[in-house]
Design a protein around this motif. Structure first.
Motif, PDB file in Angstrom:
ATOM      1  N   ARG A  97     -26.035 -19.552 -26.861  1.00 28.00           N
ATOM      2  CA  ARG A  97     -26.774 -20.682 -26.307  1.00 28.00           C
ATOM      3  C   ARG A  97     -26.210 -22.004 -26.826  1.00 28.00           C
ATOM      4  O   ARG A  97     -26.058 -22.965 -26.078  1.00 28.00           O
ATOM      5  CB  ARG A  97     -28.256 -20.573 -26.671  1.00 28.00           C
ATOM      6  CG  ARG A  97     -28.989 -19.417 -26.038  1.00 28.00           C
ATOM      7  CD  ARG A  97     -29.107 -19.560 -24.519  1.00 28.00           C
ATOM      8  NE  ARG A  97     -29.965 -18.532 -23.974  1.00 28.00           N
ATOM      9  CZ  ARG A  97     -31.284 -18.656 -23.794  1.00 28.00           C
ATOM     10  NH1 ARG A  97     -31.889 -19.775 -24.125  1.00 28.00           N
ATOM     11  NH2 ARG A  97     -31.976 -17.661 -23.279  1.00 28.00           N
ATOM     12  N   LEU A  98     -25.923 -22.050 -28.116  1.00 21.88           N
ATOM     13  CA  LEU A  98     -25.348 -23.265 -28.699  1.00 21.88           C
ATOM     14  C   LEU A  98     -23.958 -23.530 -28.129  1.00 21.88           C
ATOM     15  O   LEU A  98     -23.576 -24.676 -27.874  1.00 21.88           O
ATOM     16  CB  LEU A  98     -25.277 -23.134 -30.223  1.00 21.88           C
ATOM     17  CG  LEU A  98     -26.622 -23.147 -30.952  1.00 21.88           C
ATOM     18  CD1 LEU A  98     -26.443 -22.746 -32.413  1.00 21.88           C
ATOM     19  CD2 LEU A  98     -27.270 -24.524 -30.876  1.00 21.88           C
ATOM     20  N   GLN A  99     -23.210 -22.463 -27.924  1.00 24.75           N
ATOM     21  CA  GLN A  99     -21.871 -22.572 -27.346  1.00 24.75           C
ATOM     22  C   GLN A  99     -21.947 -23.098 -25.913  1.00 24.75           C
ATOM     23  O   GLN A  99     -21.162 -23.958 -25.513  1.00 24.75           O
ATOM     24  CB  GLN A  99     -21.203 -21.197 -27.365  1.00 24.75           C
ATOM     25  CG  GLN A  99     -19.795 -21.151 -26.783  1.00 24.75           C
ATOM     26  CD  GLN A  99     -19.262 -19.719 -26.731  1.00 24.75           C
ATOM     27  OE1 GLN A  99     -19.804 -18.828 -27.380  1.00 24.75           O
ATOM     28  NE2 GLN A  99     -18.229 -19.508 -25.949  1.00 24.75           N
ATOM     29  N   ALA A 100     -22.908 -22.590 -25.136  1.00 27.56           N
ATOM     30  CA  ALA A 100     -23.076 -23.011 -23.747  1.00 27.56           C
ATOM     31  C   ALA A 100     -23.505 -24.474 -23.662  1.00 27.56           C
ATOM     32  O   ALA A 100     -23.163 -25.189 -22.721  1.00 27.56           O
ATOM     33  CB  ALA A 100     -24.099 -22.126 -23.048  1.00 27.56           C
ATOM     34  N   GLN A 101     -24.278 -24.917 -24.658  1.00 31.45           N
ATOM     35  CA  GLN A 101     -24.717 -26.317 -24.685  1.00 31.45           C
ATOM     36  C   GLN A 101     -23.545 -27.258 -24.924  1.00 31.45           C
ATOM     37  O   GLN A 101     -23.441 -28.320 -24.307  1.00 31.45           O
ATOM     38  CB  GLN A 101     -25.753 -26.490 -25.802  1.00 31.45           C
ATOM     39  CG  GLN A 101     -26.232 -27.915 -26.012  1.00 31.45           C
ATOM     40  CD  GLN A 101     -27.302 -27.975 -27.083  1.00 31.45           C
ATOM     41  OE1 GLN A 101     -28.461 -27.626 -26.847  1.00 31.45           O
ATOM     42  NE2 GLN A 101     -26.937 -28.387 -28.277  1.00 31.45           N
ATOM     43  N   LYS A 102     -22.646 -26.839 -25.813  1.00 36.82           N
ATOM     44  CA  LYS A 102     -21.493 -27.686 -26.142  1.00 36.82           C
ATOM     45  C   LYS A 102     -20.456 -27.672 -25.027  1.00 36.82           C
ATOM     46  O   LYS A 102     -19.839 -28.689 -24.715  1.00 36.82           O
ATOM     47  CB  LYS A 102     -20.864 -27.195 -27.451  1.00 36.82           C
ATOM     48  CG  LYS A 102     -19.777 -28.099 -27.994  1.00 36.82           C
ATOM     49  CD  LYS A 102     -19.244 -27.568 -29.328  1.00 36.82           C
ATOM     50  CE  LYS A 102     -20.298 -27.623 -30.418  1.00 36.82           C
ATOM     51  NZ  LYS A 102     -19.747 -27.207 -31.741  1.00 36.82           N
ATOM     52  N   ALA A 133     -28.649 -22.414 -20.667  1.00 34.54           N
ATOM     53  CA  ALA A 133     -29.069 -23.431 -21.629  1.00 34.54           C
ATOM     54  C   ALA A 133     -30.399 -24.020 -21.183  1.00 34.54           C
ATOM     55  O   ALA A 133     -30.540 -24.465 -20.046  1.00 34.54           O
ATOM     56  CB  ALA A 133     -28.018 -24.530 -21.722  1.00 34.54           C
ATOM     57  N   THR A 134     -31.407 -24.018 -22.031  1.00 31.60           N
ATOM     58  CA  THR A 134     -32.718 -24.577 -21.683  1.00 31.60           C
ATOM     59  C   THR A 134     -33.070 -25.651 -22.700  1.00 31.60           C
ATOM     60  O   THR A 134     -33.696 -25.385 -23.704  1.00 31.60           O
ATOM     61  CB  THR A 134     -33.790 -23.473 -21.696  1.00 31.60           C
ATOM     62  OG1 THR A 134     -33.763 -22.819 -22.971  1.00 31.60           O
ATOM     63  CG2 THR A 134     -33.540 -22.443 -20.615  1.00 31.60           C
ATOM     64  N   GLY A 135     -32.645 -26.855 -22.430  1.00 32.39           N
ATOM     65  CA  GLY A 135     -32.931 -27.953 -23.343  1.00 32.39           C
ATOM     66  C   GLY A 135     -31.869 -28.103 -24.401  1.00 32.39           C
ATOM     67  O   GLY A 135     -30.992 -27.271 -24.558  1.00 32.39           O
ATOM     68  N   GLN A 136     -31.971 -29.175 -25.148  1.00 30.15           N
ATOM     69  CA  GLN A 136     -30.990 -29.480 -26.186  1.00 30.15           C
ATOM     70  C   GLN A 136     -31.437 -28.914 -27.526  1.00 30.15           C
ATOM     71  O   GLN A 136     -32.586 -29.080 -27.932  1.00 30.15           O
ATOM     72  CB  GLN A 136     -30.806 -31.007 -26.296  1.00 30.15           C
ATOM     73  CG  GLN A 136     -30.079 -31.627 -25.108  1.00 30.15           C
ATOM     74  CD  GLN A 136     -28.630 -31.174 -25.033  1.00 30.15           C
ATOM     75  OE1 GLN A 136     -27.889 -31.252 -25.995  1.00 30.15           O
ATOM     76  NE2 GLN A 136     -28.230 -30.676 -23.864  1.00 30.15           N
TER      77      GLN A 136
END
Length: 340
Positions: A43-48, A81-84
């Protein structure tokens, strides 16, 4: 090593089915603990760096790596990704709050279909090989875990590799079982039977040294802790500690091979998605990583790998040893009861 004798004695006191049950329980517990860590990491990877259609990434449930292919961007996949997220802890809290606790184990059931059988084959093979090699290598007992660990990993990786390739094809091309059979037959006809083991060399390059070093340091550490505490049989904490330390050592020493294997898996998956066959060699990928990022590039992801591998190894081996000990004691008590 004295503990090899203990392992061998325990193996003789339990049936193959009981040994398989012990490894199954270890596999399930390991997956339940480690999967949330990798879900949050993805999830963190997808956000970046948002995933696009056809993009591949490697997902690990603590037992083995699995290639995932994004077919719809972030919007309709379990790794959307659901939100930051501001960090790992924040990601845990927000995922649980917004999507429920079970979302931390997204993607677990399909990966267990292959992970559990592979783990059963691996641990059962190791135990059987230890018992066999102990008598063949009486003058070099310290080399038994090295050889047994390496051979067991070659066997389990070779068995699971074609299944992993089939899974990748089904995910990337949305094939029915009939279409998949035709696709495999076509690949075998044009490229030979060995085409089903594409990418196996990169897997073995990392997993065989890891397995050999892991079992060697594990048996050594277990023996040392038993001797230090004046114990004939290892306790749960001794096996847990030995597993964590040996897993950490093996993970650090094989990190460059892990980076190369991950890159090769991703490349293989994206080639399957495009139905292409041009795959870089393992050493070609290593040279490219060094050229683009320097020598530090092949040591990328040191801390995340260590955080995941150490507890996974500790949980798996301690649960497996506990399961074998439980069945050994159960069988002994059953025999005593029959005598009386």
């Amino acid at each position: 090593l004295c503990c090899l004798a203990n392992t061998s004695a325990e193996s003789k006191g339990i049936t193959p089915i009981q040994r398989m049950l012990a490894s199954c329980s270890g596999a399930l517990l390991t997956s339940l603990f480690v999967t949330p860590l990798d879900v949050v990491k993805i999830r963190l990877q997808a956000q970046k760096s948002p995933f696009y259609k056809g993009k591949c990434f490697v997902y690990c449930n603590g037992l083995m790596d699995h290639l995932c292919i994004c077919d719809n961007g972030n919007s309709k996949m379990w790794y959307r990704a659901t939100g930051q997220f501001r960090g790992t802890l924040d990601a845990f809290v927000k995922i649980v709050h917004n999507e429920g606790l079970k979302s931390l184990w997204s993607g677990l059931p399909p990966t267990l279909v292959m992970a559990v059988p592979a783990t059963v084959v691996y641990f059962t093979c190791y135990d059987e090989l230890c018992g066999f090699l102990k008598h063949k290598m009486e003058n070099n007992p310290d080399k038994v875990p090295l050889l047994a660990g390496a051979v067991a990993r070659v066997g389990s990786a070779s068995v699971i590799s074609p299944l992993e390739l089939v899974r990748t094809k089904m995910q990337s091309q949305k094939l029915s079982y009939k279409e998949l059979r035709i696709c495999i037959q076509s690949a075998v006809a044009s490229d030979g039977l060995l085409s089903l083991w594409r990418g196996l060399s990169a897997t073995l390059l990392r997993d065989v040294p890891f397995s050999a070093m892991y079992w060697y340091t594990y048996e050594l550490g277990k023996k040392w802790l038993c001797d230090k505490n004046g114990l004939r049989e290892p306790t749960f904490m001794i096996t847990f500690t030995s597993g964590a330390v040996s897993g950490s050592i093996a993970a650090i020493l094989t990190l460059p091979f892990d980076v190369v294997k991950t890159q090769r898996q991703i490349e293989l998956g994206e080639l399957e998605a495009r139905n292409s066959k041009k795959l870089s060699s393992t050493f070609g990928i290593m040279k490219r990583i060094i050229a683009e990022n320097g020598i530090s590039g092949i040591f990328a992801g040191f801390l995340p790998r260590l955080i995941k591998v150490a507890p996974a190894c500790a949980i798996m081996i301690s649960t497996y040893e506990f399961g074998k000990s439980f069945f050994h004691n159960y069988n002994s008590e059953k025999k005593l009861g029959e005598l009386h």
